[in-house]
Every structure is written in structure tokens, then in C-alpha cells.
Enzyme design. Sequence first.
Site, PDB file in Angstrom:
ATOM      1  N   TYR A   1      13.326  31.427   1.716  1.00 36.53           N
ATOM      2  CA  TYR A   1      12.090  31.947   2.363  1.00 36.53           C
ATOM      3  C   TYR A   1      12.309  32.417   3.716  1.00 36.53           C
ATOM      4  O   TYR A   1      12.854  31.715   4.447  1.00 36.53           O
ATOM      5  CB  TYR A   1      10.914  30.888   2.186  1.00 36.53           C
ATOM      6  CG  TYR A   1      10.380  30.669   0.665  1.00 36.53           C
ATOM      7  CD1 TYR A   1      10.002  31.587  -0.099  1.00 36.53           C
ATOM      8  CD2 TYR A   1      10.615  29.030   0.346  1.00 36.53           C
ATOM      9  CE1 TYR A   1       9.403  31.409  -1.300  1.00 36.53           C
ATOM     10  CE2 TYR A   1      10.010  28.823  -1.004  1.00 36.53           C
ATOM     11  CZ  TYR A   1       9.680  29.810  -2.041  1.00 36.53           C
ATOM     12  OH  TYR A   1       9.354  29.647  -2.920  1.00 36.53           O
TER      13      TYR A   1
ATOM     14  N   LYS B   1       0.772  -1.230   0.112  1.00 39.03           N
ATOM     15  CA  LYS B   1      -0.022  -0.090  -0.003  1.00 39.03           C
ATOM     16  C   LYS B   1       0.838   1.188   0.015  1.00 39.03           C
ATOM     17  O   LYS B   1       2.062   1.239   0.274  1.00 39.03           O
ATOM     18  CB  LYS B   1      -0.927  -0.011   1.121  1.00 39.03           C
ATOM     19  CG  LYS B   1      -0.239  -0.146   2.447  1.00 39.03           C
ATOM     20  CD  LYS B   1      -0.842  -0.465   3.814  1.00 39.03           C
ATOM     21  CE  LYS B   1      -0.285  -0.318   4.929  1.00 39.03           C
ATOM     22  NZ  LYS B   1      -1.034  -0.858   6.155  1.00 39.03           N
TER      23      LYS B   1
HETATM   24  C1  LIG Z   1      -0.153  -1.609   6.822  1.00 37.32           C
HETATM   25  C2  LIG Z   1      -0.874  -2.862   7.372  1.00 37.32           C
HETATM   26  C3  LIG Z   1       0.130  -3.990   7.725  1.00 37.32           C
HETATM   27  C4  LIG Z   1       1.543  -3.744   7.412  1.00 37.32           C
HETATM   28  O1  LIG Z   1       2.042  -3.408   8.591  1.00 37.32           O
HETATM   29  P1  LIG Z   1       3.757  -3.314   8.898  1.00 37.32           P
HETATM   30  O2  LIG Z   1       3.690  -2.969  10.371  1.00 37.32           O
HETATM   31  O3  LIG Z   1       4.186  -2.251   8.084  1.00 37.32           O
HETATM   32  O4  LIG Z   1       4.264  -4.631   8.506  1.00 37.32           O
HETATM   33  C5  LIG Z   1      -0.566  -5.205   8.076  1.00 37.32           C
HETATM   34  N1  LIG Z   1      -1.932  -5.217   8.262  1.00 37.32           N
HETATM   35  C6  LIG Z   1      -2.837  -4.511   7.905  1.00 37.32           C
HETATM   36  C7  LIG Z   1      -4.266  -4.184   8.388  1.00 37.32           C
HETATM   37  C8  LIG Z   1      -2.232  -2.990   7.799  1.00 37.32           C
HETATM   38  O5  LIG Z   1      -3.056  -1.948   7.592  1.00 37.32           O
END
Ligand SMILES: *Cc1c(COP(=O)(O)O)cnc(C)c1O
Length: 753
Positions: free
Chosen positions: A645, A406
Site C-alpha cells: 500500500y 483475561k
Molecule cells: C491483569 C491483572 C493482574 C495480572 O497482572 P500481571 O502483571 O500480568 O501479572 C493482576 N491483578 C489485576 C487487578 C489485574 O488487572
Amino acid sequence: MTTKSRIKQRGGLDVFRLIAAFLVVAIHTSPLSSFSAEADFFLTRILARIAVPFFLMVTGHFVLGELLLGECRLNRGRQITGVLRHVRKLAVLYGIAMLLYLPLGIYAGHYGDMSVSAALKMIVFDGSFYHLWYFPACILGILLVCLLRRFLPFQAVAVIGVCLYGIGLFGDSYYGLLSFLPGVEGVYDGGFSLFSYTRNGLFFAPVFLLLGAAAGKRKSVFKPFFAAAGFAVSFLLMTAEGFLLRSFGLQRHDSMYVLLIPVLYFLYRWILTWQIKVSKEKRALSGWVYILHPAMIVMVRGLAKAFGLTELLVENSLVHYLAVSAAALGAAAAVTAGLPAVKRPAERLFKAMARSVGKRVDEGEASEKYPFGRAWIELDRGALEQNVRALLQELPTGCELMPAVKAQAYGHGAVGMAFELNRLGINAFCVASAGEGTKLRKNGIKGEILVLGYTHPGDFPLLLRYGMTQAVVDYEYALLLEQAGEELRAKADFSEKAHFHVHIAVDTGMHRLGIPSDEIEKLSDIFHRKNLIIDGIFTHLCADDTDSPSDRAYTDMQANRFYEVLDRLKEAGIPCPKAHLASSYGVLNYPSLAGDYARVGIALYGVLSTGEDTLASRIPLLPVLSLKARVAAVKNLHKGEAAGYGLSFVAGEEMRIAVLSIGYGDGFPRALSCGRGEVLINGYRAAVLGRICMDQTIVDVSSIPDVRQGDIAVIVGSSGEEVITVCDIAGQADSITNEILSRLGERLERVWI
Ligand SMILES: *Cc1c(COP(=O)(O)O)cnc(C)c1O
């Protein structure tokens, strides 16, 4: 088969490369000639003929596979660069070998009368010394198939490759048949004024390069036994072919047989199933044996003569072969051991020389690998593979990785990352939205894609169209999906497949998404919905990242609630779907948590959320990502002058500043302004001056010698002895690595190296 064993071991290829190198030595020393002409013919003119095509296949496999057959068209430009880099490497090796053997060639009278055309014939086709034809053949073959593939589908190129080989056969083992075709014979003889043999880059190399590319990309349909049997049978037939051609006296040369193609095909498939590990140093041996053995032939002969051992060392062909082989292996080992020691000082010397004539040499290899960018991300394939391995080792048996890709795979680029993971044998991913999943599918990513977050009903058709799996975020949502299935079924284009694949989210205490774990009736009711296919059930742990007793207790409670749900469903006679609960910290801190998947994100990318956690990690993780930007300008700042800036920085003395082409628009956090953050230039640290802009950042280079426009600044990664990690940046920005990484900008190019 678990995911573990799907990580491919390529050691078999390395082992056979060494075998092949010694087969080439055999071709040039005829070990059995003292004993029997037939045995010698078999060994050097049939068996050893496997060697060079094998080398060509390895090249096709690793260098051309992606470009010729890859589905991911995103990295085309980079793939072409990769191929050209390999061609350059071959050319350099060819050059070195030519120089190495120049004295021998002159001594042997190879360069007696050198017209321009004879020189071209030698350099492009024949090779400058008797075995060196391999290098030009490989280069020519690569260029030819890439050029053809530019305009034609792979299958068509393959047909052309086979036809060229067919043409080549009649200039080689089947030459005698040309006497039945008088006109054609003339054409061939014309050809032979261009090249001495048809086993060259034009007729011989393409088909094996293509075969290698296909073997690397296409999954094998054979079990090891059948591949080995296929090899045995085709090799027997090829032996018959060779002796038959020899007995009829048809051969002009003896490198090419009809059956060489199936022999190599089966052999390669078979070798790919050998599970052997080979170290990097040993991998390089075969190449040096290949390059150095002619020198060893000369050396052994010379020494034998000097010490009066000719009768033993040269005239007994087998002893001669063994002596040359041992010498070549020794020389190759010496070179591979000595090379690193020579390489580093040589590089340093080269840099110093370049600097003294005023030319810029960039840090490391980065600029050579990626010469044009404004600001970019480099991704380390080796580090990713290592992290995958390390994590797999932590998982209980039967548990597979379901990487979280993601938010652009935490900034690493979702498509490229999923593509690499696919190649490592990983076939399940989780994303946050249907849009992210759709993008992966449109770019050819295979395997299960689980959408962890809410998908608006308007997007439900996407789930079906792109074969994604949706998380059931609460009970009402399950009903919505069920109803949408009904409605879509009525539409013509969905009537066949209006079933939604889902994983049920269970809320065990995070109170984010999911059906509360005590609502067993609702949970089991979902299993009876006819438009839903329940592939999985999961929960998410929210306090698994620390070791405090209260967090431990909370996590244990969450896990117990989850297992309780599974038990209750089982009691109700519901077949248990795939269950998963651990993410990165779960895998690290609770290795016993059983599950069918581990949804790892941050750890896969080689860091943990904070610097302390990363340092304390028990498993070896390597950061996959580096972030780099170009120096856009360098200027002097006089005492009292301001920069950036809000005039927030004022020089207290004479200074030299550099403007970098990266800003908060690329994800370099604005919180690092005014001296909080640093970057690396030419191995030195440079502090951020004034406020970070959207596209630019000003840094202090007063004490760094010789910074110029176009230099590379390392934001994350190493330069010289210095390192900046994404953990450092997260610390300076009062955030966690997850946030820093996932906010890296869209406009940064992602380069895999
Ligand atoms: C993002 C996410 C993960 C991955 O988590 P990490 O801590 O980056 O390994 C796993 N399960 C869910 C439901 C998530 O939203």
C-alpha cells in the site's frame, strides 16, 4: 495441601515401567526354573503378567485419556491427531523391532512356510518374533477403543472392553472350561486359526487401555495405603486363581486372569501416589530394555557357548536372567545416550537429501505438528508447567496462584490455557469481564473465577448462573449487588441462590477501582450485607515493576495500607476472607508480600513486560507462545518497482520478496512496517518491506536461499539459530509485551504442543 504438591509427579510410573520391563525379561528367561517349578510359575506366569497390562495402561493414560474422557471438546481434532501420531510411532518401533529380529526369526525358522494368511496372522496379532505381539496389540486396541468411543459413551465402551476380555479368558487361562460347551469350543478353535492366542489387540488390550485412560482422568478416591492394600489383596487372590487353574489343568495359555483387572487397577492407583522424579533419559530406558532383551538373550547364549561358560551363564537360570538383564540395561543405556548424537546428523542428512531431490522440508517439527494453518500460535505445555513451578517456588507458603486469563489469556487462548492450568492443579482464575468468565464455564473450566472488572447489573444473573465471583468495584456497587440479590430472590429460578460471591477491591493508591483504604466503615459495612458472600479482599499495586526508591516507597505504602485494612477489620471482629495483592511484578520484586493468592498474568506466560525486565528476571521463565505464518507467495521485484500500500517501498535493486499470510488483523503490529520488524524463515532473518496489511505482510527474502510457497515464517519463536521474542516486537512497536500478546487475533488457531 498447597498448590505446589498438586503438580503431579509421574516418576513412579517411570520407575515401574523399568520394573515391568525386567518382569518381561523374566518371562522369557524363567530365572527360577532351575530351582522350583512352582516358584517359576508364580514369577513368570502370575507376577510378571502384570507387566504388559501396565504398559497398556500407561498408554491409555497418556495417549487416550483426553480423547476418551476429556471434557474440553475444543481440541478434538488435535487430540485425534495426537493419538494417530502415537499409533504411527508404535508402528515405526514395531517395524524397527521386526527388522532387528528378522535375521533371528529366519535363523529360528519362524518364517519357514509363509502364506499370506500366516503373514497377516503374524503381523496383526502374534507379532513377528515371540515377544513382539505387544506392538500390534497396542495399535489394534487403540484403534478399536477410539472407533467405539466415536459412537458410544465411555461407560458403554468400558463394558464392551470388559466383555471382550471375558471372551478372551476362555481362550486363555479358562480354556479347559470350554469342553463343557462343545459348540463354543469350535468357534474358539476357528478363532485360533486367525490368531495364536486371545491375549491380543482384540480381547486383551482394550480393557487395560480403557482402565489407564480412566485412571489418568478420574481423581483417585483412595489414599496410598488403601490402594496398596487393594493391590496386595487382589494380587493374593490372583495368585490363588493362577495356581487353582493350573492344578485343574484348565490353562491353554496363562496371560489372562479375572483378577488381573483389579490387580492392575489398584497397582496403578498406588503407583500414581509415588512421588519420584525421573529424568527424561532414564524414562526412555524401559522401552529399550523391552525391545533389546531378546537380542541380549541370544548374545548371552552365544558368548557363553563361545567361552565355554554355558553351565554357569545359561544353565543356572537365575544367573542367566541376571546376565541378560544387565546386558539389556547396558544396551538400553548405550542407545539412549547415543541416540541424540545419531539423531541430529541423521535429520540433517535427511533434510539435505530431501532438498537435493527438490522436496521441501520445513524448519523444525512445526509443519509436521501442524500442517494446514495459514497463521497460528503454538503453545508449549512444558514451558507453562515450568513457569508454574518456578512461580510456585517464589510464593510464601499458603499462597496459591490465581492466574489472570483475561484478554484471551494474554492472547494465548483463555479456554485452552485455563484447561491446561486446571490440569496442573490450579483452581482459581481471574478474568476482566463476566463474559470471559462465562465462556470459561461453558467450556468446563473448574474452580473459582474472579471477575476483576465492572459487570453491568444487567449481567448480574450471569454471575449466579455460572458461579462466578465479582469484584466489588466501589461501595455503591456493593449496594447494587445487594439490591439485585433481593430482586432475583423474588424470581423463581434464583430463589435458592441469590447470594453473590464477591472479593472486595481496596484502592490503596492506584486510584483505579476499589473502595479507598481509609473508608473502613464502608468496607466493614459490606461484610454485613446479607446477599453478599465475601470470599476475598484485594488491592492492586501500580508501581511494583521498578526498583527505584520512590517506587519502592510507594509500593510499601500501598502494602501497608492494605494490611492496615485487614487489621482494622479483624479488630472489628470480622473474620478475614482471602486476601491478595501481588501480580507478576509483585511476586518477583516483593517476594515477602504475604497473601492467599498471587494474581499472576504476564510472568506465567514466560515473559515480563519489557525485554530488559525479562532478561534481568531472577526466576527462570520460558516463553509459552510462538507465532507462525505461511509464505503465501514468492516473487521477484525489479529495480524501481514498488510493493504494498502507498507504494511506500521501492526496490533499489533486483530483489526477491515473500508474502506472508499474517497482518495487523492478526495482531502483528502495523508499527513494525517499513523495516522496523523482522521475521525468521529457514533460520534467516527477513525484514518487513513496506506497510503491513490487515491480512498480509511482505518481507525481503533476497538473501535467503530457496524460499517457497508454504514455507513457515516465524514471527515469534526460533528458527535455526535465530530467535525473535515478543519482547523484541514490543520494543520495536514502542509497547509492552502485555499489549502485543493480548492483541493477537481471534482468527489465529491455538495449538498446544
Ligand atoms: C491483569 C491483572 C493482574 C495480572 O497482572 P500481571 O502483571 O500480568 O501479572 C493482576 N491483578 C489485576 C487487578 C489485574 O488487572
